[in-house]
Design a protein around this motif. Structure first.
Motif, PDB file in Angstrom:
ATOM      1  N   THR A 423       0.961  -1.194  -0.073  1.00 14.39           N
ATOM      2  CA  THR A 423      -0.026  -0.083   0.039  1.00 14.39           C
ATOM      3  C   THR A 423       0.761   1.312   0.075  1.00 14.39           C
ATOM      4  OG1 THR A 423      -0.126  -0.272   2.292  1.00 14.39           O
ATOM      5  CG2 THR A 423      -1.937  -1.213   1.225  1.00 14.39           C
ATOM      6  N   GLY A 424       2.210   1.266   0.413  1.00 12.18           N
ATOM      7  CA  GLY A 424       2.908   2.257   0.464  1.00 12.18           C
ATOM      8  C   GLY A 424       2.559   3.401   1.445  1.00 12.18           C
ATOM      9  N   LEU A 425       2.910   4.583   1.345  1.00 10.52           N
ATOM     10  CA  LEU A 425       2.638   5.821   2.023  1.00 10.52           C
ATOM     11  C   LEU A 425       1.001   6.101   1.556  1.00 10.52           C
ATOM     12  CD1 LEU A 425       5.977   7.765   1.801  1.00 10.52           C
ATOM     13  CD2 LEU A 425       4.994   6.086   3.653  1.00 10.52           C
ATOM     14  N   LEU A 426       0.126   5.655   2.043  1.00 11.75           N
ATOM     15  CA  LEU A 426      -1.480   5.981   1.557  1.00 11.75           C
ATOM     16  C   LEU A 426      -1.852   7.041   2.171  1.00 11.75           C
ATOM     17  CD1 LEU A 426      -3.629   4.539   0.198  1.00 11.75           C
ATOM     18  CD2 LEU A 426      -4.372   3.565   2.551  1.00 11.75           C
ATOM     19  N   VAL A 427      -1.498   7.528   3.348  1.00 17.55           N
ATOM     20  CA  VAL A 427      -1.958   8.874   3.964  1.00 17.55           C
ATOM     21  C   VAL A 427      -0.760   9.839   3.891  1.00 17.55           C
ATOM     22  CG1 VAL A 427      -2.633   9.775   6.061  1.00 17.55           C
ATOM     23  CG2 VAL A 427      -3.284   7.634   5.626  1.00 17.55           C
ATOM     24  N   THR A 428       0.474   9.471   4.401  1.00 15.15           N
ATOM     25  CA  THR A 428       1.627  10.350   4.674  1.00 15.15           C
ATOM     26  C   THR A 428       2.008  10.821   2.992  1.00 15.15           C
ATOM     27  OG1 THR A 428       3.143   8.609   4.782  1.00 15.15           O
ATOM     28  CG2 THR A 428       2.273   9.910   6.702  1.00 15.15           C
TER      29      THR A 428
END
Length: 559
Positions: A423-428
């Motif tokens: 998913t990686g940096l989904l929010v940041t």
């Protein structure tokens, strides 16, 4: 019981239930906003306390004393400068009359359009060693670089001067409003008892205006400790530059969190100290006489002195940087209409528009909840939401990045372990977290503007709306919002422009390859390409003029 009464009872019960649900809805929204604004401060505290003793011990032995000392010196210089210029200018244009006073009433607000880091670029172009002033001096006198002394603009004093020039309007506006509201009774009584005009000002008028003046100086101080662009460009090491260096250059997030906690504590200490020093002092007009103090007409040398004192802040805070940036922009090779700059403008407008709209909706939820349920609970929610304005953007950025980065990492690890998906940096890695930082930072400004307008809506209007069966949302939509349209537009505009100028949070939290005008100006200035930095700086200044024009119109209406 009659049939009509039996019919009306269920209707009234349904209306009461609808109002109760509406109130609970606004309460839920208000507390979501309040806790979101509180989250960065709590996260910074937790991250700092779990960062280990070794990190804070190393900081205390190396950079912490220097950061603290420089930050305190900067705060003292800016406090003294903004107080002197703001109060002096406010007294002159309010309590005296001289040719041009109406012009200065408005012109003294204009430096507010500039961010301090933009002034830093302009004055470096003028006053640095290869700049216009020193080059001309060497050409005229034939001196070499070591044959004369010239003040160093890239210094603590230079940073303080830049901040004073753009922040004194906070003190000026609030002090002027306080002087306009003062009655003549106390001042004339002091004069009748033998005090000179100057002594009566210090002993009567200034103490009565102290709450407003202190609020203006506190605003200037909060902006000072939050500033990153000016001090970073001038090489002045403060807590703000330390946070950015620890986060990016050293990769030490624990150290960044601990520095952010120090800065947060310093900011809150200043706010509490001002409130405690004021104590329970209150200032009220005695009796019924509320006649304004008649302005004194100046003549002779006093007119020249007033002109000089009022003109200098306008010249050095607005005219000189405007001319300097224009000359720099004309010499640059930056094309404002190129696809690259269109992307910078688009990114800046996108962030500013989203943040302004969301901040306004959150402020309406908080303000209207206070209206529906006045008391300690709603006041606490509003006070939590106001904390962000006392917290520098770098602290908010660290406070949001730490928990959401942990969430992203945990989510990515869980998805890979169970589904083989990254998913990686989904929010940041999105702009939404950056928008949230803006909302936290500028909520107080939007809430203040909304509450100021809401105070003009009489409580009888609420009672009339409820008696006609309106739910809380219906009352807000049909009664409050139409009346509060000017206040809402003001709040929207203030947040929009503040986001356009915001630098530290944007530098830390922006997604990869998502640069704004402020970031572009900072990058070019850091590479010593000042002519190029002038182009985005001029755009930021032009946008910053919008709320200044609005403030100037309000100043005109008051006089």
């Amino acid at each position: 019981m009659t049939q009509a009464s039996q019919t009306q009872a269920p209707v009234a019960h349904r209306q009461s239930a609808a109002r109760s649900r509406g109130t609970r809805g606004f309460a839920l929204l208000a507390w979501i906003v309040a806790l979101s604004c509180l989250l960065p401060m709590v996260a910074v505290g937790i991250a700092a306390l779990t960062g280990g003793v070794e990190t804070i011990s190393h900081l205390a032995d190396t950079v912490l004393p220097r950061y603290a000392r420089t930050t305190v010196y900067l705060v003292l210089l800016v406090s003294l400068g903004t107080f002197s210029i703001g109060v002096g200018a406010a007294w002159l244009v309010t309590m005296t009359r001289f040719p041009g006073v109406r012009f200065f009433e408005v012109a003294l607000v204009l430096p507010l359009a500039f961010p301090a880091y933009v002034l830093a670029y302009a004055y470096t172009f003028l006053l640095d060693h290869p700049g216009i002033v020193q080059s001309t001096l060497r050409d005229v006198t034939g001196w070499g670089p070591r044959d004369y002394w010239f003040p160093e603009i890239r210094s603590l004093g230079g940073a303080a001067l830049m901040l004073v020039l753009v922040l004194y309007p906070y003190v000026y506006l609030l002090a002027r409003a306080a002087f306009l509201q003062q009655s003549s009774s106390a001042f004339l009584a002091a004069r009748a008892l033998g005090d000179s005009s100057w002594r009566a000002f210090w002993r009567v008028s200034l103490p009565m205006a102290r709450p407003a003046v202190a609020s203006g100086v506190l605003l200037a101080v909060m902006e000072t400790i939050a500033d990153y662009g000016t001090v970073a460009y001038f090489g002045v090491q403060t807590f703000a530059t330390g946070i950015y260096t620890s986060w990016f250059s050293l990769g030490d997030r624990g150290g960044a969190a601990q520095l952010a906690l120090c800065l947060l504590g310093f900011a809150l200490m200043l706010a509490v100290a001002e409130r405690v020093s004021r104590g329970k002092a209150r200032y009220h007009h005695a009796g019924k006489q509320q006649a304004a103090l008649p302005p004194a007409t100046l003549s002779g040398g006093n007119v020249i002195a007033a002109w000089v004192l009022c003109a200098l802040p306008v010249i050095f805070g607005f005219l000189v940087p405007l001319v300097s940036l224009t000359l720099m922009g004309l010499e640059s090779e930056q094309n404002l209409l190129s696809s690259r700059y269109i992307a910078f403008i688009k990114n800046s407008l996108t962030l500013a528009s989203m943040a302004a709209l969301i901040t306004l909706l959150a402020a309406v939820s908080l303000g209207f909840y206070q209206r529906l349920r006045p008391g300690k609970l709603s006041s606490t929610a509003a006070n939590f939401s106001r904390l962000g304005y006392a917290v520098p953007g770098g602290v908010i950025a660290v406070g949001l990045m730490v928990p959401f980065a942990a969430f992203d990492n945990a989510l990515d690890a869980w998805m890979r372990a169970n589904f083989g998906i990254r998913t990686g940096l989904l929010v940041t890695g999105s702009i939404w977290l950056l928008v949230m930082a803006y909302v936290v930072r500028f909520m107080a400004a939007a809430l203040g503007a909304y509450e100021g307008g809401q105070a003009t809506v009489h409580a009888n209007m609420d009672a009339a709306a409820r008696s006609l069966g309106q739910s809380p949302f219906g009352m807000l939509r049909r009664v409050h919002l139409p009346i509060l349209t000017p206040s809402l537009l003001t709040a929207l505009l203030i947040v929009f422009v503040d986001v356009m100028k915001e630098l530290p949070a944007t530098l830390i939290m922006r997604p990869f390859n998502f640069d704004t005008l402020a970031v572009q100006a900072h990058r070019l200035a850091a590479d010593e390409r000042l002519e190029g930095a002038a182009v985005p700086s001029l755009v930021i200044m032009a946008v910053g003029l919008l709320p200044v024009i609005l403030v100037c119109r309000q100043v005109r209406r008051r006089t």
